[in-house]
Design an enzyme around this catalytic site. Structure first.
Site, PDB file in Angstrom:
ATOM      1  N   LEU A  40       0.841  -1.197   0.000  1.00 46.84           N
ATOM      2  CA  LEU A  40       0.000   0.000   0.000  1.00 46.84           C
ATOM      3  C   LEU A  40       0.879   1.250   0.000  1.00 46.84           C
ATOM      4  CD1 LEU A  40      -3.040   0.442  -0.011  1.00 46.84           C
ATOM      5  CD2 LEU A  40      -2.962   0.639   2.455  1.00 46.84           C
ATOM      6  N   HIS A  41       1.037   1.852  -1.170  1.00 42.41           N
ATOM      7  CA  HIS A  41       1.801   3.094  -1.306  1.00 42.41           C
ATOM      8  C   HIS A  41       0.897   4.119  -1.983  1.00 42.41           C
ATOM      9  CE1 HIS A  41       2.641   2.253  -5.599  1.00 42.41           C
ATOM     10  NE2 HIS A  41       2.673   0.994  -5.188  1.00 42.41           N
ATOM     11  N   ALA A  42       1.431   5.210  -2.486  1.00 39.55           N
ATOM     12  CA  ALA A  42       0.611   6.324  -2.978  1.00 39.55           C
ATOM     13  C   ALA A  42      -0.363   5.936  -4.088  1.00 39.55           C
ATOM     14  CB  ALA A  42       1.518   7.464  -3.451  1.00 39.55           C
ATOM     15  N   GLU A 113      -1.223  -2.908 -10.984  1.00 45.95           N
ATOM     16  CA  GLU A 113       0.230  -2.698 -11.031  1.00 45.95           C
ATOM     17  C   GLU A 113       0.960  -3.944 -11.514  1.00 45.95           C
ATOM     18  OE1 GLU A 113       0.981   0.531  -7.503  1.00 45.95           O
ATOM     19  OE2 GLU A 113       1.469  -1.540  -7.095  1.00 45.95           O
TER      20      GLU A 113
END
Length: 117
Positions: A40-42, A113
């Site tokens: 969980l990143h930007a 992603e």
């Protein structure tokens, strides 16, 4: 493609029976596993917020012992959840089931992603 849901069922839901507008208010929850390698990143937080923003229900996301507003990118980023973490999605409102299902699908797809590799 592997699934990230902890079970093969739809989000669990319960109708609330108290308060004004109770007939149009429900709750839904679902546990999902982060499958994208970066966790969980930007970008994933942005996808969650964008998806959740299409709905009117209140939305909370929890990881381990921390729970945050699922419609706030800054709060979601504080979860710092790595790959394989379990996120607990919880919504309350008229479109709670749809909100949880839509966000769960985004998480299950790895926030799109994994196709970029």
């Amino acid at each position: 493609m592997s699934t990230s849901r902890e079970s093969d069922h739809e989000p669990t839901a319960s109708d609330t029976e108290t308060g004004p507008g109770a007939a149009n208010c429900s709750e839904a929850s679902c546990d999902v596993r982060l499958v994208n390698p970066a966790g969980l990143h930007a970008r994933p937080c942005h996808k969650i917020v964008t998806t959740a923003g299409r709905f009117t229900s209140e939305f909370r996301v929890a990881c381990e012992d921390q729970e945050v507003n699922g419609k706030s990118i800054l709060e979601l980023m504080t979860l710092c959840a790595p790959v394989e973490s379990i996120l607990r999605l919880h919504a309350r409102g008229a479109d709670a089931n749809e909100l949880v299902a839509a966000v769960a699908l985004v998480v299950e797809r790895g926030f799109d992603e994994m196709d970029a590799r």
